[in-house]
Design an enzyme around this catalytic site. Structure first.
Site, mmCIF file in Angstrom:
data_model
loop_
_atom_site.group_PDB
_atom_site.id
_atom_site.type_symbol
_atom_site.label_atom_id
_atom_site.label_comp_id
_atom_site.label_asym_id
_atom_site.label_seq_id
_atom_site.Cartn_x
_atom_site.Cartn_y
_atom_site.Cartn_z
ATOM 1 C CG MET A 1 -2.085 -0.920 1.036
ATOM 2 S SD MET A 1 -3.240 -0.249 -0.166
ATOM 3 C CE MET A 1 -4.367 -1.611 -0.302
ATOM 4 C CG ASN B 1 -6.418 -3.449 10.317
ATOM 5 O OD1 ASN B 1 -6.476 -3.120 11.507
ATOM 6 N ND2 ASN B 1 -5.638 -4.430 9.889
ATOM 7 C CB ILE C 1 -0.020 0.618 10.137
ATOM 8 C CG1 ILE C 1 0.019 -0.611 11.056
ATOM 9 C CG2 ILE C 1 -1.141 1.538 10.508
ATOM 10 C CD1 ILE C 1 0.411 -0.294 12.494
ATOM 11 C CB SER D 1 -3.998 4.713 17.311
ATOM 12 O OG SER D 1 -3.194 4.900 18.450
ATOM 13 C CE1 TYR E 1 0.263 3.575 13.990
ATOM 14 C CE2 TYR E 1 0.003 4.802 16.039
ATOM 15 C CZ TYR E 1 -0.423 3.806 15.176
ATOM 16 O OH TYR E 1 -1.534 3.068 15.487
ATOM 17 C CB SER E 2 1.293 10.481 16.460
ATOM 18 O OG SER E 2 0.301 11.239 17.071
ATOM 19 C CB ILE F 1 -4.445 -4.190 20.375
ATOM 20 C CG1 ILE F 1 -5.384 -2.964 20.327
ATOM 21 C CG2 ILE F 1 -5.210 -5.491 20.122
ATOM 22 C CD1 ILE F 1 -6.475 -2.926 21.355
ATOM 23 C CG ASP F 2 -3.280 -9.467 22.722
ATOM 24 O OD1 ASP F 2 -3.842 -9.229 21.632
ATOM 25 O OD2 ASP F 2 -3.635 -10.405 23.472
#
Ligand SMILES: NC(=O)C1=CN([C@@H]2O[C@H](COP(=O)(O)OP(=O)(O)OC[C@H]3O[C@@H](n4cnc5c(N)ncnc54)[C@H](OP(=O)(O)O)[C@@H]3O)[C@@H](O)[C@H]2O)C=CC1
Ligand SMILES: CC(C)CCC[C@@H](C)[C@H]1CC[C@H]2[C@@H]3C(=O)C=C4C[C@@H](O)CC[C@]4(C)[C@H]3CC[C@]12C
Length: 289
Positions: free
Chosen positions: A76, A102, A104, A153, A166-167, A201-202
């Site tokens: 992508m 979804n 990244i 997020s 990322y943010s 998240i794990d």
């Protein structure tokens, strides 16, 4: 108050026979979403780079009862590929009911290193490809009065240390998709947009990157994936998962006043983390519990 007390009339039947694209479906939350959708009897088209992993996820989806399951592999980083994935849905299904964005690209968890090219690449992967997929899918989604689900997020609502590029990509998603939602309302376009605000998240990749530095217990990816599908099917404006992040976000203005708290990092671990860097962690940033 209204939002959180909205009736929860979700039924797994809502997804039966629906045509759903899931991006970043070879691992983590995307993979778990594929399994839930399969169990609910949806048609799924999965996307990621690693063909071998996608092949396995598709096989599992068929075992779990997917109406159909196929994949497209590619990166992508390239918006032409984003369009190709949606075209694949058009060619095989002749329509689309839900687009779950979804995937990244890889992010490091450390001081911003000044690499502008990395920021550009991440914006292309995490943001621009979402826009390109939405543009190509919109005619089909208008036709089916379908849904767009955007996985974001807490880092897309507030800045925190060590995740600057990322943010930025997650803030971009919020700006773009909440603006687009207003236009849909003005134009009576009945396509829902659900923005998912997730905490820790794990997933294997998250655990690899930050488990040594973040003390908070991660939430389970299986439940997270189900909550995302549920909120998309219910056409909710936002999902907050785990629910505990809501308190943190209500407190954000206060936290900013006290200088960017909220991440509970152990100074000891942080020291270790930054050893390569020969820089001392700034204790004050991480003191507040
Ligand atoms: N885990 C967490 O703590 C949190 C996660 N989130 C969000 O949840 C979502 C999923 O995260 P998570 O499941 O942890 O991530 P993972 O790293 O487990 O999964 C990422 C997926 O994207 C794919 N991918 C990576 N690079 C590319 C690329 N260039 N082109 C296409 N696909 C790519 C990966 O497959 P492949 O390598 O085969 O391409 C994989 O399927 C993300 O949007 C993330 O921001 C939000 C908050 C916290
Ligand atoms: C601001 C505060 C109220 C709460 C802060 C919570 C912190 C600890 C949470 C919120 C969002 C989380 C990050 C995230 O969204 C996605 C990824 C990508 C993944 O590949 C590697 C892990 C990473 C960096 C997560 C790290 C942990 C973060 C910073």
């Amino acid at each position: 108050v209204y939002f959180y007390s909205a009736p929860d009339n979700f039924s797994e039947e809502m997804l039966r026979g629906k045509r759903v694209i899931v991006t970043g479906a070879s691992s983590g939350i995307g993979e778990q979403m594929a399994y839930h959708l399969a169990r609910m009897g949806a048609h799924v088209l999965l996307m990621a780079r690693t063909e071998a992993k996608l092949q396995k996820v598709v096989e599992r989806c068929l075992e779990l009862g997917a109406a159909s399951a196929r994949f497209v592999s590619g990166s992508m980083e390239n918006t032409a590929f984003a369009e190709e994935v949606v075209k694949e849905a058009e060619n095989t299904w002749g329509g689309l009911d839900m687009l779950i964005l979804n995937h990244i690209g890889y992010s490091y968890f450390n001081y911003f290193d000044g690499d502008v090219e990395h920021v550009r690449k991440l914006l292309e992967t995490n943001f621009l490809s979402y826009v390109a997929m939405t543009v190509t899918a919109l005619p089909m989604l208008k036709e089916s009065e379908g849904s767009i689900v955007v996985v974001s997020s807490v880092a897309g609502k507030a800045g925190g240390p060590f995740i600057a590029p990322y943010s930025a990509t997650k803030f971009a998603l919020e700006g773009f998709f909440s603006s687009l939602r207003h236009e849909f309302i003005i134009d009576n376009v009945n396509v829902s947009i659900t923005l998912c605000i997730l905490g820790f998240i794990d997933t294997d990749s998250a655990m690899r990157v930050v488990s040594h530095a973040i003390r908070a217990a991660p939430s389970p990816k299986e439940e997270c994936a189900l909550e995302i599908i549920r909120s998309g099917a219910l056409r909710q404006r936002e999902l907050h998962y785990p629910p505990s992040i809501v308190t943190g976000m209500l407190l954000l203005p206060e936290l900013h006043g006290l200088r960017a708290k909220g991440t509970r990092l152990l100074n000891k671990d942080l020291g270790q983390l930054m050893q390569n860097d020969q820089r001392k962690p700034q204790e004050s940033v991480f003191e507040m519990e």
